[in-house]
Design an enzyme around this catalytic site. Structure first.
Site, PDB file in Angstrom:
ATOM      1  N   HIS A   1       9.228  -2.196  -3.362  1.00 34.76           N
ATOM      2  CA  HIS A   1       8.200  -1.233  -3.761  1.00 34.76           C
ATOM      3  C   HIS A   1       8.949   0.065  -4.087  1.00 34.76           C
ATOM      4  O   HIS A   1       8.903   1.036  -3.342  1.00 34.76           O
ATOM      5  CB  HIS A   1       7.248  -1.054  -2.570  1.00 34.76           C
ATOM      6  CG  HIS A   1       5.993  -0.299  -2.872  1.00 34.76           C
ATOM      7  ND1 HIS A   1       5.718   0.249  -4.099  1.00 34.76           N
ATOM      8  CD2 HIS A   1       4.936   0.010  -2.077  1.00 34.76           C
ATOM      9  CE1 HIS A   1       4.542   0.864  -4.037  1.00 34.76           C
ATOM     10  NE2 HIS A   1       4.051   0.715  -2.829  1.00 34.76           N
TER      11      HIS A   1
ATOM     12  N   LYS B   1     -10.174 -16.225 -13.258  1.00 31.15           N
ATOM     13  CA  LYS B   1     -10.761 -17.412 -13.908  1.00 31.15           C
ATOM     14  C   LYS B   1      -9.695 -18.473 -14.147  1.00 31.15           C
ATOM     15  O   LYS B   1      -9.902 -19.420 -14.888  1.00 31.15           O
ATOM     16  CB  LYS B   1     -11.392 -17.014 -15.250  1.00 31.15           C
ATOM     17  CG  LYS B   1     -12.498 -15.992 -15.137  1.00 31.15           C
ATOM     18  CD  LYS B   1     -13.055 -15.700 -16.528  1.00 31.15           C
ATOM     19  CE  LYS B   1     -14.069 -14.579 -16.485  1.00 31.15           C
ATOM     20  NZ  LYS B   1     -14.308 -14.044 -17.825  1.00 31.15           N
TER      21      LYS B   1
ATOM     22  N   ARG C   1      -4.160   3.561  -2.472  1.00 38.52           N
ATOM     23  CA  ARG C   1      -3.380   4.758  -2.794  1.00 38.52           C
ATOM     24  C   ARG C   1      -2.391   4.552  -3.935  1.00 38.52           C
ATOM     25  O   ARG C   1      -2.237   5.429  -4.775  1.00 38.52           O
ATOM     26  CB  ARG C   1      -2.743   5.366  -1.554  1.00 38.52           C
ATOM     27  CG  ARG C   1      -1.594   4.642  -0.956  1.00 38.52           C
ATOM     28  CD  ARG C   1      -1.351   5.134   0.436  1.00 38.52           C
ATOM     29  NE  ARG C   1      -2.387   4.638   1.336  1.00 38.52           N
ATOM     30  CZ  ARG C   1      -2.874   5.304   2.377  1.00 38.52           C
ATOM     31  NH1 ARG C   1      -2.426   6.479   2.667  1.00 38.52           N
ATOM     32  NH2 ARG C   1      -3.790   4.765   3.140  1.00 38.52           N
ATOM     33  N   THR C   2      -1.738   3.410  -3.977  1.00 34.13           N
ATOM     34  CA  THR C   2      -0.727   3.234  -5.027  1.00 34.13           C
ATOM     35  C   THR C   2      -1.389   3.148  -6.405  1.00 34.13           C
ATOM     36  O   THR C   2      -0.934   3.754  -7.365  1.00 34.13           O
ATOM     37  CB  THR C   2       0.137   1.982  -4.752  1.00 34.13           C
ATOM     38  OG1 THR C   2       0.667   2.092  -3.436  1.00 34.13           O
ATOM     39  CG2 THR C   2       1.274   1.857  -5.738  1.00 34.13           C
TER      40      THR C   2
ATOM     41  N   ARG D   1       1.256  -4.913  -9.421  1.00 34.51           N
ATOM     42  CA  ARG D   1       1.327  -5.254  -7.995  1.00 34.51           C
ATOM     43  C   ARG D   1       0.892  -6.703  -7.869  1.00 34.51           C
ATOM     44  O   ARG D   1      -0.140  -7.102  -8.410  1.00 34.51           O
ATOM     45  CB  ARG D   1       0.421  -4.357  -7.162  1.00 34.51           C
ATOM     46  CG  ARG D   1       0.284  -4.900  -5.751  1.00 34.51           C
ATOM     47  CD  ARG D   1      -0.277  -3.923  -4.794  1.00 34.51           C
ATOM     48  NE  ARG D   1       0.672  -2.863  -4.484  1.00 34.51           N
ATOM     49  CZ  ARG D   1       0.545  -2.066  -3.418  1.00 34.51           C
ATOM     50  NH1 ARG D   1      -0.468  -2.205  -2.604  1.00 34.51           N
ATOM     51  NH2 ARG D   1       1.416  -1.120  -3.190  1.00 34.51           N
TER      52      ARG D   1
HETATM   53  C1  NCD Z   1       2.511  -0.206   1.292  1.00 33.78           C
HETATM   54  C2  NCD Z   1       2.444  -1.473   0.500  1.00 33.78           C
HETATM   55  O1  NCD Z   1       1.421  -1.833  -0.045  1.00 33.78           O
HETATM   56  O2  NCD Z   1       3.482  -2.111   0.445  1.00 33.78           O
HETATM   57  N1  NCD Z   1       1.472   0.670   1.078  1.00 33.78           N
HETATM   58  C3  NCD Z   1       1.446   1.433  -0.032  1.00 33.78           C
HETATM   59  O3  NCD Z   1       1.993   1.118  -1.060  1.00 33.78           O
HETATM   60  N2  NCD Z   1       0.795   2.582   0.083  1.00 33.78           N
HETATM   61  C4  NCD Z   1       2.710  -0.443   2.705  1.00 33.78           C
HETATM   62  C5  NCD Z   1       1.741  -1.278   3.442  1.00 33.78           C
HETATM   63  O4  NCD Z   1       0.802  -1.838   2.898  1.00 33.78           O
HETATM   64  O5  NCD Z   1       1.963  -1.392   4.647  1.00 33.78           O
END
Ligand code: NCD
Length: 310
Positions: free
Chosen positions: A133, A83, A55-56, A105
């Site tokens: 986050h 690699k 989703r992110t 990320r």
């Molecule tokens: C969160 C994350 O990745 O930190 N999810 C997200 O960003 N949608 C929370 C999670 O993974 O629990």
């Protein structure tokens, strides 16, 4: 506005409010047949996702595309990092391609900050280990403000695996900054060691903690980050800290129920609770795109620029 967004601490309350205002006007774009505005035409956004995410990553990609930016996705498996390339070399490669902003990320806390030292363009932290986050917290507060009409004065329970959760950390900072009170609820083994330093209440009993709160924010049990047993069994965890209908009845009638996703149904939330009208998980996802559009807009164009949502 700062050039990069690594932590909620990078933003002043007024800047958060400005992001919310901008997000509210960008939300309208998603309702159009042609869901695009020319605001970031010609800008290049690199999505560097080195940890699993649906989703992110999709949310940032859509946000960039709806603003007409060119969006490039690099994922762990497809990148030269697989690699053996260092983050520094990947960063330099991205910079050589003249990216305007990198969204990262990474499983290692601090890597987005490190990236700001390695490259000249802006960096957005889309989750670094158990650290922060920030855009998740922004979309969560935007959703609370949209549904409840305010944030100041509210009481928010954040429930579950606090110690492994970057979402919890960013939300604690954000709710505190905007004048809400936070109570952390969970087993003592999932409370972080530095808890006394945070401006929060702590409770180990969900039934009593949720009685007077306006928002119940459930966290995913982060099994992938737990390298030892923090509770006897998932069954015991869910009977004490999972939100089921019996516990919802103990809370205020209209208390908002939130979860950042992905949900472990049957562990931190039952399917019945997930489909209640007061559960706003889908609204959080929808608002995520608008809030990320607003963040990209302000970091790339700056707070002084006029908003061209047309
Ligand atoms: C969160 C994350 O990745 O930190 N999810 C997200 O960003 N949608 C929370 C999670 O993974 O629990």
């Amino acid at each position: 506005m700062p050039k990069s967004l690594i932590s909620i601490n990078d933003l002043e309350p007024e800047e958060m409010e400005l992001i919310f205002e901008t997000a509210a006007s960008f939300k309208e774009v998603a309702t159009r047949e042609i869901k695009k505005v020319p605001t970031l035409r010609g800008r290049t956004i690199v999505n560097l996702f080195l940890e699993p995410s649906t989703r992110t990553r999709t949310s940032f990609e859509l946000a960039g595309k709806r603003l007409s930016a060119d969006v490039v996705n690099i994922s762990a498996k497809s990148s030269a990092l697989a690699k053996g390339e260092s983050l520094e070399d990947t960063a330099k490669t991205i910079e050589a391609m003249n990216a305007d902003i990198v969204i990262i990320r990474h499983s290692a806390p601090g890597s987005p900050y490190l990236l700001t030292k390695l490259i000249n363009c802006g960096v957005i932290n889309a989750g670094d280990g158990a650290h922060e986050h920030p855009t998740q917290a922004l979309l969560d507060l935007f959703t609370v403000n949209e549904v409840l009409g305010k944030i100041r004065g509210l009481k928010v329970a954040i429930v579950g695996d606090i110690s492994h959760s970057r979402v919890a950390r960013s939300n604690i900072l954000a709710f505190n900054k905007m004048g809400a009170k936070v109570v952390l609820v969970g087993p003592p083994t999932l409370m972080p060691a530095e808890i006394e330093l945070m401006d929060v209440e702590v409770s180990y009993d969900l039934d009593s903690a949720i009685k007077d709160v306006d928002v119940i924010y459930l966290l995913r049990i982060q099994l992938e980050r737990q390298n030892e047993s923090y509770f006897p069994s998932l069954r015991e965890y869910s009977s004490l800290f999972g939100l089921n209908m019996d516990k919802v009845r103990l809370a205020k009638k209209d208390a908002l129920i939130m979860h950042p996703g992905p949900m472990n149904r049957g562990i931190e939330i039952t399917s019945e609770v997930a489909s209640l009208p007061q559960t706003v998980v889908n609204e959080q996802v929808a608002n995520g795109v608008a809030v990320r559009m607003a963040v990209l807009y302000h970091l790339l164009i700056g707070g002084g620029g006029s908003l061209e949502a047309s």
